[in-house]
Design an enzyme around this catalytic site. Structure first.
Site, PDB file in Angstrom:
ATOM      1  N   TYR A  69       5.105-126.488  75.401  1.00  0.00           N
ATOM      2  CA  TYR A  69       4.311-125.450  76.123  1.00  0.00           C
ATOM      3  C   TYR A  69       2.699-126.167  75.752  1.00  0.00           C
ATOM      4  O   TYR A  69       2.765-125.828  74.547  1.00  0.00           O
ATOM      5  CB  TYR A  69       4.518-124.179  75.534  1.00  0.00           C
ATOM      6  CG  TYR A  69       3.545-123.091  76.421  1.00  0.00           C
ATOM      7  CD1 TYR A  69       4.096-122.359  77.377  1.00  0.00           C
ATOM      8  CD2 TYR A  69       2.087-123.098  75.840  1.00  0.00           C
ATOM      9  CE1 TYR A  69       2.964-121.361  77.882  1.00  0.00           C
ATOM     10  CE2 TYR A  69       1.461-121.928  76.635  1.00  0.00           C
ATOM     11  CZ  TYR A  69       1.970-121.164  77.387  1.00  0.00           C
ATOM     12  OH  TYR A  69       1.276-120.348  78.142  1.00  0.00           O
ATOM     13  N   TYR A 133      -0.847-121.878  69.900  1.00  0.00           N
ATOM     14  CA  TYR A 133      -0.347-123.321  70.462  1.00  0.00           C
ATOM     15  C   TYR A 133      -0.004-124.323  69.074  1.00  0.00           C
ATOM     16  O   TYR A 133       1.181-124.502  68.920  1.00  0.00           O
ATOM     17  CB  TYR A 133      -1.287-124.277  71.228  1.00  0.00           C
ATOM     18  CG  TYR A 133      -0.898-125.477  71.435  1.00  0.00           C
ATOM     19  CD1 TYR A 133       0.314-125.827  71.980  1.00  0.00           C
ATOM     20  CD2 TYR A 133      -1.598-126.628  70.777  1.00  0.00           C
ATOM     21  CE1 TYR A 133       0.607-127.297  72.269  1.00  0.00           C
ATOM     22  CE2 TYR A 133      -1.255-127.749  71.165  1.00  0.00           C
ATOM     23  CZ  TYR A 133      -0.073-128.178  71.973  1.00  0.00           C
ATOM     24  OH  TYR A 133       0.188-129.432  71.798  1.00  0.00           O
ATOM     25  N   TRP A 158      -4.919-135.556  72.108  1.00  0.00           N
ATOM     26  CA  TRP A 158      -5.817-135.672  73.201  1.00  0.00           C
ATOM     27  C   TRP A 158      -5.296-136.643  74.228  1.00  0.00           C
ATOM     28  O   TRP A 158      -5.667-137.886  74.731  1.00  0.00           O
ATOM     29  CB  TRP A 158      -7.335-136.431  73.077  1.00  0.00           C
ATOM     30  CG  TRP A 158      -8.066-135.484  71.898  1.00  0.00           C
ATOM     31  CD1 TRP A 158      -7.727-134.564  71.320  1.00  0.00           C
ATOM     32  CD2 TRP A 158      -9.409-135.621  71.830  1.00  0.00           C
ATOM     33  NE1 TRP A 158      -8.821-133.943  70.680  1.00  0.00           N
ATOM     34  CE2 TRP A 158      -9.843-134.571  70.963  1.00  0.00           C
ATOM     35  CE3 TRP A 158     -10.615-136.502  72.376  1.00  0.00           C
ATOM     36  CZ2 TRP A 158     -11.220-134.413  70.583  1.00  0.00           C
ATOM     37  CZ3 TRP A 158     -11.615-136.307  72.099  1.00  0.00           C
ATOM     38  CH2 TRP A 158     -12.239-135.341  71.116  1.00  0.00           C
TER      39      TRP A 158
END
Length: 304
Positions: A69, A133, A158
């Site tokens: 997620y 997160y 990233w």
């Protein structure tokens, strides 16, 4: 190109439709691995019975968990879902792998760190996530560690690629629509091309298939060199402009304070990848070089 010796290795790729999973499946098949792709709607990482059934019946040699997620801001209001996917799913994966004596490669994130360190993060640095997160991913790491000895946790940062939604594609889209882009310039990190990460993972898989090799633990892999989101955007525009029509004329740097988001982000999430190089002889490429290849791949696909 890496020479792969374990051509008959059967690998389960969880999250096969994501930008990393897609590259793992495509490149794994090209290298001769037998790839077993699993993702929604047929496979749900929050379904313990589906996990056990898949792993028990697969006759696999290795499991790679590329699912997650990853909606960083949305996670702040969907904590239960984030933890179900990023903590509970990996916990069940690790347990099923332990029951079937299978190693697991689990992908994690730079967001397990708070970004206060001035230098690149080592695997041994304590985690201190800033948001839901990062907390859910850090919890997933711990579940894997305590349940399964034969694991590799690979943190990256990233992530972008030619498949799925990501920062590269977003900047190309908004660059076609707007003359001015305002992009954060006080968060530092290492852009990572999903294709490069997939190759690194498959190289690790190849090592794990050799007898006597047990380099279990946590490692880092990301593009070589650091930049900011602003610097990343400037390079995207510079490399893409000769090939496509971009409306953007100015890329203005802004601070994190000027661009508030529901989730806090680490100011520094640069990762030290030397341990991976020392153990597996895997060295990341400069992020600018990989970005150029990614844009070429998008142009070839005709998706920009």
């Amino acid at each position: 190109m890496t020479h792969y010796t374990n051509k008959k290795m059967r690998i389960i790729v969880i999250g096969s439709k994501g930008q990393l999973g897609w590259e793992l499946c495509r490149r794994g098949k090209q290298h001769g691995f037998n790839i077993i792709a699993r993702d929604l709607p047929i496979f749900d990482i929050t379904d313990r019975n589906a996990i056990r059934k898949t792993i028990t019946e697969s006759n696999a040699s290795l499991v790679i968990n590329a699912s997650a997620y990853t909606a960083v801001d949305k996670a702040e209001s969907e904590a239960e879902t984030a933890f179900a996917v990023n903590r509970d799913g990996p916990a069940c994966l690790a347990l099923s792998c332990a029951e079937n004596r299978l190693p697991l490669i689990h992908i994690s994130t730079d967001y397990v760190f708070d970004g206060r360190k001035q230098y690149p993060y080592l695997e041994s640095d304590p985690v201190s996530p800033l948001g839901v997160y990062g907390n859910s991913k850090a919890s997933g790491e711990e579940e894997v560690r305590k349940t399964l000895t034969e694991h590799i946790i690979l943190r990256t940062s990233w992530l972008y690629g030619v498949h799925g939604s990501n920062f590269l594609k977003t900047m190309l889209r908004v660059g076609k629509e707007n003359e001015t882009l305002r992009v954060v310039d006080d968060q530092h990190g290492c852009p990572t091309y999903a294709a490069d990460l997939a190759e690194a993972i498959l190289s690790i898989a190849n090592h794990l298939g050799k007898k006597g090799v047990e380099p279990w633990g946590t490692y880092h892999f990301c593009g070589k060199g650091k930049t900011t989101w602003h610097g990343f955007t400037e390079k995207i525009v510079e490399l893409a402009r000769p090939h496509i029509s971009l409306k953007v004329k100015r890329i203005e740097p802004v601070t994190t304070a000027e661009y508030p988001t529901p989730a806090r982000r680490p100011a520094n999430s640069v990762l030290d990848c030397s341990s991976l190089a020392n153990t597996f002889d895997i060295t990341p490429l400069p992020w600018e070089n990989s970005l150029s290849r990614a844009i070429d791949a998008l142009l070839t696909k005709g998706t920009i």
